[in-house]
Design a protein around this motif. Structure first.
Motif, PDB file in Angstrom:
ATOM      1  N   PHE A  66      30.775  48.047  25.037  1.00  0.00           N
ATOM      2  CA  PHE A  66      31.787  48.316  24.505  1.00  0.00           C
ATOM      3  C   PHE A  66      33.068  47.210  24.665  1.00  0.00           C
ATOM      4  CE2 PHE A  66      36.225  51.160  24.685  1.00  0.00           C
ATOM      5  CZ  PHE A  66      36.385  50.725  23.499  1.00  0.00           C
ATOM      6  N   LEU A  67      32.976  46.724  26.067  1.00  0.00           N
ATOM      7  CA  LEU A  67      34.007  46.035  26.840  1.00  0.00           C
ATOM      8  C   LEU A  67      33.819  44.628  26.022  1.00  0.00           C
ATOM      9  CD1 LEU A  67      34.418  46.657  30.382  1.00  0.00           C
ATOM     10  CD2 LEU A  67      36.113  47.121  28.787  1.00  0.00           C
ATOM     11  N   ALA A  68      32.347  44.230  26.093  1.00  0.00           N
ATOM     12  CA  ALA A  68      32.017  42.787  25.466  1.00  0.00           C
ATOM     13  C   ALA A  68      32.613  42.494  24.056  1.00  0.00           C
ATOM     14  CB  ALA A  68      30.379  42.545  25.721  1.00  0.00           C
ATOM     15  N   ARG A  69      32.450  43.746  23.242  1.00  0.00           N
ATOM     16  CA  ARG A  69      32.566  43.812  21.874  1.00  0.00           C
ATOM     17  C   ARG A  69      34.098  43.667  21.323  1.00  0.00           C
ATOM     18  NH1 ARG A  69      33.249  47.759  18.228  1.00  0.00           N
ATOM     19  NH2 ARG A  69      32.828  49.521  19.692  1.00  0.00           N
TER      20      ARG A  69
ATOM     21  N   ILE B 191      40.059  51.455  29.607  1.00  0.00           N
ATOM     22  CA  ILE B 191      40.420  50.687  28.494  1.00  0.00           C
ATOM     23  C   ILE B 191      41.226  51.654  27.640  1.00  0.00           C
ATOM     24  CG2 ILE B 191      38.440  51.183  27.307  1.00  0.00           C
ATOM     25  CD1 ILE B 191      38.590  48.255  26.109  1.00  0.00           C
ATOM     26  N   SER B 192      42.351  51.151  27.160  1.00  0.00           N
ATOM     27  CA  SER B 192      43.273  51.820  26.388  1.00  0.00           C
ATOM     28  C   SER B 192      43.574  51.424  24.838  1.00  0.00           C
ATOM     29  CB  SER B 192      44.791  52.047  27.223  1.00  0.00           C
ATOM     30  OG  SER B 192      45.330  50.816  27.152  1.00  0.00           O
ATOM     31  N   VAL B 193      43.732  52.306  24.071  1.00  0.00           N
ATOM     32  CA  VAL B 193      43.753  51.936  22.653  1.00  0.00           C
ATOM     33  C   VAL B 193      45.311  52.663  22.175  1.00  0.00           C
ATOM     34  CG1 VAL B 193      42.842  52.036  20.239  1.00  0.00           C
ATOM     35  CG2 VAL B 193      41.309  51.843  22.398  1.00  0.00           C
ATOM     36  N   PRO B 194      46.246  51.989  21.942  1.00  0.00           N
ATOM     37  CA  PRO B 194      47.425  52.859  21.363  1.00  0.00           C
ATOM     38  C   PRO B 194      47.530  53.017  19.900  1.00  0.00           C
ATOM     39  CG  PRO B 194      47.749  50.615  22.591  1.00  0.00           C
ATOM     40  CD  PRO B 194      46.523  50.549  22.332  1.00  0.00           C
TER      41      PRO B 194
ATOM     42  N   PRO C 249      41.539  45.617  30.169  1.00  0.00           N
ATOM     43  CA  PRO C 249      41.842  45.768  31.559  1.00  0.00           C
ATOM     44  C   PRO C 249      41.405  44.509  32.471  1.00  0.00           C
ATOM     45  CG  PRO C 249      39.548  46.726  31.045  1.00  0.00           C
ATOM     46  CD  PRO C 249      40.050  46.316  29.783  1.00  0.00           C
ATOM     47  N   ARG C 250      41.689  44.559  33.661  1.00  0.00           N
ATOM     48  CA  ARG C 250      41.332  43.523  34.654  1.00  0.00           C
ATOM     49  C   ARG C 250      40.184  43.956  35.170  1.00  0.00           C
ATOM     50  NH1 ARG C 250      43.855  39.636  37.790  1.00  0.00           N
ATOM     51  NH2 ARG C 250      45.753  40.234  37.072  1.00  0.00           N
ATOM     52  N   LEU C 251      39.227  43.247  35.087  1.00  0.00           N
ATOM     53  CA  LEU C 251      37.777  43.543  35.468  1.00  0.00           C
ATOM     54  C   LEU C 251      37.570  43.184  37.031  1.00  0.00           C
ATOM     55  CD1 LEU C 251      35.555  41.833  32.677  1.00  0.00           C
ATOM     56  CD2 LEU C 251      36.289  44.190  32.727  1.00  0.00           C
ATOM     57  N   PRO C 252      36.843  44.308  37.672  1.00  0.00           N
ATOM     58  CA  PRO C 252      36.572  44.110  39.067  1.00  0.00           C
ATOM     59  C   PRO C 252      35.766  42.815  39.248  1.00  0.00           C
ATOM     60  CG  PRO C 252      35.873  46.409  38.224  1.00  0.00           C
ATOM     61  CD  PRO C 252      36.043  45.305  37.109  1.00  0.00           C
ATOM     62  N   ALA C 253      35.970  42.606  40.688  1.00  0.00           N
ATOM     63  CA  ALA C 253      35.380  41.141  41.098  1.00  0.00           C
ATOM     64  C   ALA C 253      33.848  41.183  40.814  1.00  0.00           C
ATOM     65  CB  ALA C 253      35.761  40.804  42.372  1.00  0.00           C
ATOM     66  N   GLY C 254      33.323  40.095  40.311  1.00  0.00           N
ATOM     67  CA  GLY C 254      31.664  40.119  40.331  1.00  0.00           C
ATOM     68  C   GLY C 254      31.575  40.679  38.747  1.00  0.00           C
ATOM     69  N   VAL C 255      32.153  41.038  38.089  1.00  0.00           N
ATOM     70  CA  VAL C 255      31.891  41.710  36.723  1.00  0.00           C
ATOM     71  C   VAL C 255      31.930  40.669  35.732  1.00  0.00           C
ATOM     72  CG1 VAL C 255      32.233  43.431  34.897  1.00  0.00           C
ATOM     73  CG2 VAL C 255      32.337  44.301  37.175  1.00  0.00           C
TER      74      VAL C 255
END
Length: 267
Positions: free
Chosen positions: A177-180, A46-49, A190-196
């Motif tokens: 973090f991702l959920a928030r 995950i990137s933060v410019p 990002p594109r999340l992996p399958a099943g996540v």
């Protein structure tokens, strides 16, 4: 305070923004030390410019020997979004001649304003929320007060602006973090992996608090540089043209020198 550079005059007809002051990089943060305590999403980044830099105004008739400029140093989102979703606080280390040279900013926008006459390096340390990264990020910015162009009179209307772009990358981010930050404009999701799957994002009921850290309506926003990919491509193209022109000039000089040497070559 101690000055580390020569004074330079300001051109009132152009904003004091020059291509050599633009810097762009990509910083990959290491994994958290307590990664085993948090559920991590593997194979995800995950990137933060972010953009960090300063804007400095000459004080004109109000300028004195030791107070010639008013300046602001800051860290902002590349698109002026609120960084507080990722950054918990920022610490700015000023020159030792300032009162309280270690300045801590606990909330966005992460910035501070001062006045002075000298240029120096400012160390900026970003601390992240616990679910983002335990390790801080250290940045270094050289405070710029005077323009590169030494010709022309000084001006109080247009600032000297120097900014750097950094894409801060977090590998294997925590699920919390991702959920928030999902759907947050300051983050490149990002594109999340399958099943996540992630729980739905938590909405902020207080709308005024949500916009508090934005720099879109900042008093300096009209001077902020644009770090879009299109602009970077244009800058690279312009730099390439300059390099090619310089190479052609050097080749002509070498050719001329070779011709002169041939004239004086002994028989």
């Amino acid at each position: 305070m101690v000055d580390t550079s020569l004074s330079k005059k300001k051109d009132p007809d152009q904003p004091e923004i020059s291509l050599p002051t633009l810097k762009s990089q990509r910083t990959k943060m290491g994994k958290s030390e307590d990664s085993e305590k948090k559920k991590k999403i593997k194979d995800v980044e995950i990137s933060v410019p972010i953009v960090y830099g300063n804007a400095a105004f000459w004080l004109g008739k109000k300028a004195s020997e030791y107070q010639s400029h008013k300046w602001t140093v800051y860290v902002r989102g590349a698109t002026n979004e609120d960084l507080s979703v990722v950054v918990k606080r920022a610490v700015f280390q000023l020159h030792s001649s300032f009162n309280n040279p270690t300045r801590v900013v606990e909330s966005a926008p992460f910035e501070l304003s001062e006045s002075g006459w000298g240029e120096f390096e400012i160390a900026i340390t970003l601390f992240f929320h616990n679910d983002v990264c335990e390790k801080p990020l250290n940045l270094y910015h050289h405070l710029k007060l005077y323009p590169e162009d030494e010709s022309g009179p000084m001006s109080t209307k247009k600032p000297v602006v120097v900014e750097s772009y950094d894409e801060v990358v977090f590998t294997e981010p925590s699920e919390s973090f991702l959920a928030r930050v999902q759907n947050h404009p300051a983050v490149t999701f990002p594109r999340l992996p399958a099943g996540v799957t992630l729980p739905p994002p938590v909405s902020i009921e207080d709308e005024s608090k949500k916009k508090r850290g934005d720099t879109k309506d900042h008093p300096l926003s009209q001077w902020f540089l644009n770090f879009s990919e299109a602009d970077e491509l244009l800058q690279l193209a312009a730099a390439r043209q300059q390099v090619q022109a310089h190479i052609a000039k050097l080749r002509r000089q070498i050719s001329l020198t070779d011709g002169q040497n041939q004239q004086f070559k002994p028989l």
